[in-house]
Design a protein around this motif. Structure first.
Motif, PDB file in Angstrom:
ATOM      1  N   LEU A 204      -0.818   0.658  -0.093  1.00  0.00           N
ATOM      2  CA  LEU A 204      -1.566   1.184   0.858  1.00  0.00           C
ATOM      3  C   LEU A 204      -1.758   0.327   2.176  1.00  0.00           C
ATOM      4  O   LEU A 204      -1.816   1.002   3.232  1.00  0.00           O
ATOM      5  N   LYS A 205      -1.715  -0.903   1.940  1.00  0.00           N
ATOM      6  CA  LYS A 205      -1.849  -1.982   2.909  1.00  0.00           C
ATOM      7  C   LYS A 205      -0.525  -2.173   3.627  1.00  0.00           C
ATOM      8  O   LYS A 205      -0.542  -1.889   5.009  1.00  0.00           O
ATOM      9  N   LEU A 210      -3.085   0.763   5.936  1.00  0.00           N
ATOM     10  CA  LEU A 210      -4.450   0.591   6.066  1.00  0.00           C
ATOM     11  C   LEU A 210      -5.183  -0.524   6.154  1.00  0.00           C
ATOM     12  O   LEU A 210      -4.615  -1.694   5.778  1.00  0.00           O
ATOM     13  N   THR A 211      -5.976  -0.718   6.859  1.00  0.00           N
ATOM     14  CA  THR A 211      -6.832  -1.763   7.234  1.00  0.00           C
ATOM     15  C   THR A 211      -8.000  -2.140   6.217  1.00  0.00           C
ATOM     16  O   THR A 211      -8.294  -1.184   5.129  1.00  0.00           O
ATOM     17  N   GLU A 214     -10.764   0.494   5.706  1.00  0.00           N
ATOM     18  CA  GLU A 214     -10.106   1.695   5.306  1.00  0.00           C
ATOM     19  C   GLU A 214      -9.714   1.545   3.849  1.00  0.00           C
ATOM     20  O   GLU A 214     -10.053   2.417   2.971  1.00  0.00           O
ATOM     21  N   LEU A 215      -9.312   0.268   3.402  1.00  0.00           N
ATOM     22  CA  LEU A 215      -9.218   0.157   1.809  1.00  0.00           C
ATOM     23  C   LEU A 215     -10.479  -0.088   1.282  1.00  0.00           C
ATOM     24  O   LEU A 215     -10.540   0.437   0.041  1.00  0.00           O
ATOM     25  N   VAL A 218     -11.346   3.504   0.755  1.00  0.00           N
ATOM     26  CA  VAL A 218     -10.633   4.404  -0.355  1.00  0.00           C
ATOM     27  C   VAL A 218     -11.044   3.992  -1.748  1.00  0.00           C
ATOM     28  O   VAL A 218     -11.171   4.896  -2.672  1.00  0.00           O
ATOM     29  N   LYS A 316      -0.823   9.989   5.811  1.00  0.00           N
ATOM     30  CA  LYS A 316      -1.525   9.039   4.948  1.00  0.00           C
ATOM     31  C   LYS A 316      -2.630   9.543   3.964  1.00  0.00           C
ATOM     32  O   LYS A 316      -2.472   8.913   2.821  1.00  0.00           O
ATOM     33  N   GLN A 317      -3.336  10.562   4.084  1.00  0.00           N
ATOM     34  CA  GLN A 317      -4.196  10.957   2.891  1.00  0.00           C
ATOM     35  C   GLN A 317      -3.702  11.485   1.816  1.00  0.00           C
ATOM     36  O   GLN A 317      -3.935  11.186   0.909  1.00  0.00           O
ATOM     37  N   ILE A 320      -2.346   8.465  -0.118  1.00  0.00           N
ATOM     38  CA  ILE A 320      -3.509   7.886  -0.817  1.00  0.00           C
ATOM     39  C   ILE A 320      -3.674   8.779  -1.909  1.00  0.00           C
ATOM     40  O   ILE A 320      -4.024   7.962  -2.990  1.00  0.00           O
TER      41      ILE A 320
END
Length: 472
Positions: A204-205, A210-211, A214-215, A218, A316-317, A320
């Motif tokens: 994810l990163k 993802l920042t 944002e992590l 999630v 992205k979603q 995720i």
């Protein structure tokens, strides 16, 4: 003076906290540490106003305890445990008991149990999980060894253990080294869980960009789900919010990427190899920690071995959500491996393990506590002879519903050049376990070719072996 109900030897963090936990449940305690200064510090800083009596020699310590004496040893595993036991043996009387609450190797616990039971003493090898907070407020306890000693200890242990909806997180595990074996496998599963979470983070990163905020969002959301709600997901979400006071950067980004290990994960893998039980997710997790220790070599190799790395360009979603499903599928495989190993060890060592109960006592206090342990308990309650968790209807259907996302995540990881050894090993385990026929027919043909190791045939009765002169 009133005799003490319980004694603790070793006042490092875990020993101190377990001692205070016992005292807080209404049991007067005695404490002893090899260095008097540590005992004095504990009494001054943490035992003020509590029903604690300090001893400054083992002889004094033993005399403080009511019979049968209950002595919890919290010292470093290995030689130090043996040394304390040898010092205690001449001071104790038949019926007294020693509890080893450290992360001892189950084989050492087996030996100590036999040795002490032969002298009329009881010995309990007790796995303790939950870290320092769990030790103080309620850990998961996995006691094995002398059954009569556990019966004496049970009124105390059920009070100090973590409490969940269906009881305290403690149960008699089984004879000999059973308690420490179950704790070892708990730690092996923990290794797998942590590596899987690290790989999800990396995807994810590094992959999706993802920042840290944002992590956090999630993982906090995942922790609300029935599938991934767990202590490790919870603390992972918290980690992404911690800022470094010196640099005002996210602390996680400043931590060196070298993970330590104390040996229990490696012991789990070694035991699995000896018993012939596949645990590829755990092996991948141990190997990943070893690889991380090659920091200098990796830094140098990064300058020499350059390869084209893909760029994530999808939604992205959606990604995720796919990573979430892949994490859950892989997690199921990790637990399936651990429970299969416990089943085989129980058969091999005559432990008499109750796998459903083992899962239940992991529901609170311990590091791998998770919402879906209820499902594991239910699976083994419904079918105590279940050979593998993946065959339980709940878990089988969960993986079948999510396997497409799992596979797509692996494809994306390969395209991006991101190593996901535990995700990959888990999928390999699933795909191998569900195959009626594997390519090891060729392996066996090769073995017979170069070493006359023989083989069985699919068109002949099982147990008949054949050899071929391959170069006639």
């Amino acid at each position: 003076m009133t005799k003490r109900t319980f004694g603790v030897i070793g006042l490092a963090v875990m020993g101190e906290n377990l001692a205070l936990n016992v005292e807080s449940r209404g049991f007067p305690i005695a404490v002893y540490n090899r260095t008097s200064a540590k005992t004095e510090q504990f009494m001054a800083e943490r035992a003020q106003g509590k029903d604690v009596k300090a001893a400054y020699s083992l002889e004094e310590f033993v005399q403080l305890l009511e019979r049968p004496r209950k002595v919890l040893v919290m010292v470093k595993a290995g030689g130090p445990v043996d040394k304390v036991i040898e010092q205690l043996k001449p001071l104790l009387e038949p019926g007294d008991m020693i509890i080893d609450g450290g992360n001892s190797l189950y084989e050492d616990t087996e030996r100590r149990t036999q040795d002490l039971e032969a002298t009329g003493l009881g010995f309990v090898g007790m796995g303790v999980s939950g870290g320092e907070e769990g030790a103080l407020k309620g850990p998961s306890l996995m006691p094995g060894g002398t059954a009569s000693a556990y019966q004496e200890l049970e009124p105390i242990l059920v009070k100090i253990a973590a409490q969940v909806d269906d009881g305290p997180c403690v149960a008699y595990i089984g004879r000999g080294g059973a308690g420490h074996y179950v704790k070892m496998v708990h730690n092996g599963i923990e290794y797998g869980d942590m590596q899987l979470i690290a790989e999800a983070y990396d995807l994810l990163k590094l992959g999706a960009g993802l920042t840290n905020p944002e992590l956090h969002a999630v993982f906090a959301e995942w922790n609300k789900t029935e599938e991934l709600n767990s202590f490790l997901i919870e603390i992972t979400a918290d980690i992404f919010t911690k800022m470094d006071t010196e640099t005002d950067q996210h602390l996680v980004d400043l931590i060196m990427d070298t993970a330590g290990q104390k040996g229990t994960g490696r012991w789990t893998v070694m035991s699995a190899l000896e018993l012939g039980v596949p645990v590829p997710t755990m092996y991948a997790a141990v190997n990943a920690r070893i690889m991380s220790s090659y920091k200098d070599e990796r830094v140098a190799a990064a300058q020499e071995i350059t390869a084209e790395v893909g760029t994530f360009s999808g939604d992205k979603q959606t990604f995720i959500n796919q990573v979430r499903d892949a994490l859950y599928c892989s997690k199921m495989c990790s637990y399936a491996q651990g429970m299969a190993l416990l089943r085989k060890a129980s058969q091999e060592y005559n432990y008499g393990l109750d796998l459903g109960e083992d899962a239940r006592i992991w529901k609170g206090g311990c590091i791998i506590r998770a919402g879906f342990l209820d499902k594991i308990k239910a699976a083994f309650t419904e079918n105590p002879d279940l050979p593998n968790l993946l065959l339980a209807p709940e878990f089988k259907q969960s993986i079948l519903d999510r396997q497409s996302a799992w596979r797509e995540v692996l494809v994306m990881a390969n395209q991006l050049g991101i190593a996901v050894p535990a995700f990959s090993s888990s999928l390999d385990y699933f795909d191998s376990y569900r195959r009626e026929r594997l390519p090891q027919n060729l392996t066996q043909a090769q073995r017979d070719y170069f070493g006359a190791h023989t083989y069985e045939r699919t068109d002949k009765p099982k147990g008949e072996f054949f050899h071929t002169q391959w170069m006639e």
